[in-house]
Design a protein around this motif. Structure first.
Motif, PDB file in Angstrom:
ATOM      1  N   THR A   1       0.832  -1.194   0.000  1.00  0.00           N
ATOM      2  CA  THR A   1       0.000   0.000   0.000  1.00  0.00           C
ATOM      3  C   THR A   1       0.875   1.257   0.000  1.00  0.00           C
ATOM      4  O   THR A   1       1.914   1.304   0.654  1.00  0.00           O
ATOM      5  CB  THR A   1      -0.911   0.013   1.243  1.00  0.00           C
ATOM      6  N   VAL A   2       0.440   2.283  -0.731  1.00  0.00           N
ATOM      7  CA  VAL A   2       1.152   3.561  -0.785  1.00  0.00           C
ATOM      8  C   VAL A   2       0.332   4.602  -0.028  1.00  0.00           C
ATOM      9  O   VAL A   2      -0.852   4.801  -0.319  1.00  0.00           O
ATOM     10  CB  VAL A   2       1.391   4.005  -2.228  1.00  0.00           C
TER      11      VAL A   2
ATOM     12  N   ALA B   1       2.724  12.214   9.318  1.00  0.00           N
ATOM     13  CA  ALA B   1       2.127  10.910   9.626  1.00  0.00           C
ATOM     14  C   ALA B   1       2.497   9.886   8.564  1.00  0.00           C
ATOM     15  O   ALA B   1       2.752   8.714   8.874  1.00  0.00           O
ATOM     16  CB  ALA B   1       0.611  11.041   9.737  1.00  0.00           C
ATOM     17  N   ILE B   2       2.544  10.318   7.307  1.00  0.00           N
ATOM     18  CA  ILE B   2       2.929   9.419   6.217  1.00  0.00           C
ATOM     19  C   ILE B   2       4.366   8.939   6.407  1.00  0.00           C
ATOM     20  O   ILE B   2       4.652   7.738   6.366  1.00  0.00           O
ATOM     21  CB  ILE B   2       2.790  10.143   4.861  1.00  0.00           C
TER      22      ILE B   2
ATOM     23  N   ALA C   1       4.454   0.190   4.764  1.00  0.00           N
ATOM     24  CA  ALA C   1       3.871   0.782   3.552  1.00  0.00           C
ATOM     25  C   ALA C   1       4.897   1.693   2.890  1.00  0.00           C
ATOM     26  O   ALA C   1       5.900   2.070   3.495  1.00  0.00           O
ATOM     27  CB  ALA C   1       2.605   1.574   3.896  1.00  0.00           C
ATOM     28  N   GLY C   2       4.635   2.030   1.638  1.00  0.00           N
ATOM     29  CA  GLY C   2       5.395   3.065   0.963  1.00  0.00           C
ATOM     30  C   GLY C   2       4.653   4.384   1.081  1.00  0.00           C
ATOM     31  O   GLY C   2       3.559   4.459   1.640  1.00  0.00           O
ATOM     32  N   GLY C   3       5.237   5.452   0.564  1.00  0.00           N
ATOM     33  CA  GLY C   3       4.589   6.752   0.652  1.00  0.00           C
ATOM     34  C   GLY C   3       4.886   7.608  -0.565  1.00  0.00           C
ATOM     35  O   GLY C   3       5.919   7.439  -1.227  1.00  0.00           O
ATOM     36  N   LEU C   4       3.980   8.523  -0.869  1.00  0.00           N
ATOM     37  CA  LEU C   4       4.169   9.501  -1.938  1.00  0.00           C
ATOM     38  C   LEU C   4       3.901  10.872  -1.355  1.00  0.00           C
ATOM     39  O   LEU C   4       2.786  11.150  -0.902  1.00  0.00           O
ATOM     40  CB  LEU C   4       3.225   9.223  -3.108  1.00  0.00           C
ATOM     41  N   VAL C   5       4.928  11.745  -1.350  1.00  0.00           N
ATOM     42  CA  VAL C   5       4.799  13.057  -0.711  1.00  0.00           C
ATOM     43  C   VAL C   5       5.382  14.143  -1.616  1.00  0.00           C
ATOM     44  O   VAL C   5       6.329  13.895  -2.359  1.00  0.00           O
ATOM     45  CB  VAL C   5       5.517  13.087   0.659  1.00  0.00           C
ATOM     46  N   PRO C   6       4.823  15.353  -1.559  1.00  0.00           N
ATOM     47  CA  PRO C   6       5.409  16.461  -2.319  1.00  0.00           C
ATOM     48  C   PRO C   6       6.683  16.938  -1.663  1.00  0.00           C
ATOM     49  O   PRO C   6       6.770  17.017  -0.430  1.00  0.00           O
ATOM     50  CB  PRO C   6       4.309  17.539  -2.247  1.00  0.00           C
ATOM     51  N   ILE C   7       7.699  17.271  -2.482  1.00  0.00           N
ATOM     52  CA  ILE C   7       8.966  17.724  -1.900  1.00  0.00           C
ATOM     53  C   ILE C   7       9.333  19.139  -2.335  1.00  0.00           C
ATOM     54  O   ILE C   7      10.011  19.861  -1.605  1.00  0.00           O
ATOM     55  CB  ILE C   7      10.107  16.738  -2.222  1.00  0.00           C
ATOM     56  N   GLU C   8       8.878  19.564  -3.522  1.00  0.00           N
ATOM     57  CA  GLU C   8       9.157  20.942  -3.935  1.00  0.00           C
ATOM     58  C   GLU C   8       8.189  21.369  -5.019  1.00  0.00           C
ATOM     59  O   GLU C   8       7.629  20.542  -5.746  1.00  0.00           O
ATOM     60  CB  GLU C   8      10.595  21.103  -4.431  1.00  0.00           C
ATOM     61  N   ASN C   9       7.991  22.688  -5.105  1.00  0.00           N
ATOM     62  CA  ASN C   9       7.126  23.279  -6.113  1.00  0.00           C
ATOM     63  C   ASN C   9       7.900  24.352  -6.865  1.00  0.00           C
ATOM     64  O   ASN C   9       8.729  25.057  -6.279  1.00  0.00           O
ATOM     65  CB  ASN C   9       5.875  23.874  -5.456  1.00  0.00           C
TER      66      ASN C   9
ATOM     67  N   ARG D   1       6.967  18.612  -7.645  1.00  0.00           N
ATOM     68  CA  ARG D   1       7.747  17.372  -7.687  1.00  0.00           C
ATOM     69  C   ARG D   1       7.411  16.546  -6.456  1.00  0.00           C
ATOM     70  O   ARG D   1       7.419  17.055  -5.330  1.00  0.00           O
ATOM     71  CB  ARG D   1       9.235  17.707  -7.713  1.00  0.00           C
ATOM     72  N   PHE D   2       7.070  15.290  -6.671  1.00  0.00           N
ATOM     73  CA  PHE D   2       6.757  14.352  -5.609  1.00  0.00           C
ATOM     74  C   PHE D   2       7.855  13.301  -5.530  1.00  0.00           C
ATOM     75  O   PHE D   2       8.495  12.992  -6.537  1.00  0.00           O
ATOM     76  CB  PHE D   2       5.427  13.650  -5.876  1.00  0.00           C
ATOM     77  N   VAL D   3       8.044  12.724  -4.342  1.00  0.00           N
ATOM     78  CA  VAL D   3       8.985  11.614  -4.201  1.00  0.00           C
ATOM     79  C   VAL D   3       8.272  10.425  -3.587  1.00  0.00           C
ATOM     80  O   VAL D   3       7.400  10.566  -2.714  1.00  0.00           O
ATOM     81  CB  VAL D   3      10.224  11.988  -3.355  1.00  0.00           C
ATOM     82  N   LEU D   4       8.643   9.252  -4.065  1.00  0.00           N
ATOM     83  CA  LEU D   4       8.195   7.987  -3.500  1.00  0.00           C
ATOM     84  C   LEU D   4       9.188   7.605  -2.427  1.00  0.00           C
ATOM     85  O   LEU D   4      10.403   7.663  -2.657  1.00  0.00           O
ATOM     86  CB  LEU D   4       8.137   6.925  -4.591  1.00  0.00           C
ATOM     87  N   ILE D   5       8.705   7.247  -1.239  1.00  0.00           N
ATOM     88  CA  ILE D   5       9.601   6.925  -0.137  1.00  0.00           C
ATOM     89  C   ILE D   5       9.310   5.524   0.389  1.00  0.00           C
ATOM     90  O   ILE D   5       8.194   5.020   0.290  1.00  0.00           O
ATOM     91  CB  ILE D   5       9.507   7.954   1.013  1.00  0.00           C
TER      92      ILE D   5
END
Length: 264
Positions: free
Chosen positions: A2-3, A33-34, A43-51, A165-169
């Motif tokens: 799950t992401v 929290a993610i 789980a994995g995660g998808l979060v924004p890192i820069e705009n 830009r998003f990163v998968l963690i």
């Protein structure tokens, strides 16, 4: 696996995660929290890192500093913001907006001359507007549709090239030879004349391109900083990293490739 990504339903994070991973996603209320859940390995995660307009996402950068997670992929998403309002936008008593969204849409919002109330996400702005008949909200088209909000003004972002830009963690680093970029967290621990020039010189001497460098407070007091550095993987990058380790404290945040986003 799950992401995890930022909710509620209708955030840009949710929209991108659904495009990349389908239904195998879970929405959480905060980026912290993610990252904390991902660090636990479930789980994995998808979060924004820069705009491209507002710069680094502080909550993500701080989370990467505090928790032992690795970046395993990146994705870029064009971002279009819309003003939802039930009538004339200039008659609104308030507009709900995420802080980064506010910055990305500051020209239009400042021109309205109404109070901007910050929320935890663009979808949270939509939810807040549902409960307030005198307010508007800056939302995505997806969020407006989910929450039944009328769009009064479209494409209110300051720049037509607005991109996040998003990163998968993940709890573990990515394995494989197809990685194209690597991210480092550099902590000099002390300050001295020419320090930044020395750090940059490690890469410049080897012809290694840095795609991003950003300083963040180390939280050890005024004037103490850490640096987030993204570099293109090329010949000599490992040697550069080892030289940097002899000068400063270095943590490899992960090496990764770009994720292809399906056309919407």
């Amino acid at each position: 696996m799950t992401v995890l990504t930022l909710g509620p339903a209708g955030t840009f994070s949710h929209e991108l995660a659904a495009a990349l991973f389908g239904d195998d996603i879970e929405l959480l209320p905060t980026i912290r929290a993610i990252i904390e859940r991902v660090a636990g390995g479930s789980a994995g995660g998808l979060v924004p890192i820069e705009n491209s307009e507002a710069g680094g996402v502080g909550e993500t950068l701080q989370g990467l500093t505090e928790f032992g997670v690795s970046i395993t992929g990146e994705a870029y998403m064009p971002v279009r913001h819309h003003l939802a309002a039930r009538g004339d936008p200039r008659q609104l008593e308030a507009v709900y907006a995420h802080p980064q969204t506010h910055e990305q849409c500051s020209v239009l919002l400042d021109s309205l001359g109404v109070e901007v109330v910050h929320t935890s996400s663009n979808a949270a702005s939509a939810v807040a507007m549902q409960r307030d008949e005198h307010a508007g909200a800056v939302v995505s088209e997806t969020a407006a549709a989910i929450y039944g909000l009328p769009i009064a003004l479209r494409d209110i972002q300051n720049s037509k090239e607005n991109t996040t830009r998003f990163v998968l963690i993940s709890a573990a680093p990515r394995e494989g030879a197809e990685c194209t970029k690597c991210s480092l967290l550099v902590d000099p621990k002390s300050d001295r004349v020419g320090l930044l020039a020395e750090i940059l010189g490690v890469f410049a001497r080897r012809g290694i391109n840095l795609t991003r460098i950003e300083s963040r407070p180390s939280r050890r007091g005024i004037g103490s900083y850490v640096f987030f550095i993204d570099l293109e993987i090329s010949e000599g990058w490992r040697e550069a990293k080892e030289e940097l380790k002899r000068m400063t404290a270095v943590r490899e945040l992960g090496c990764y490739a770009r994720l292809e986003v399906p056309q919407r």
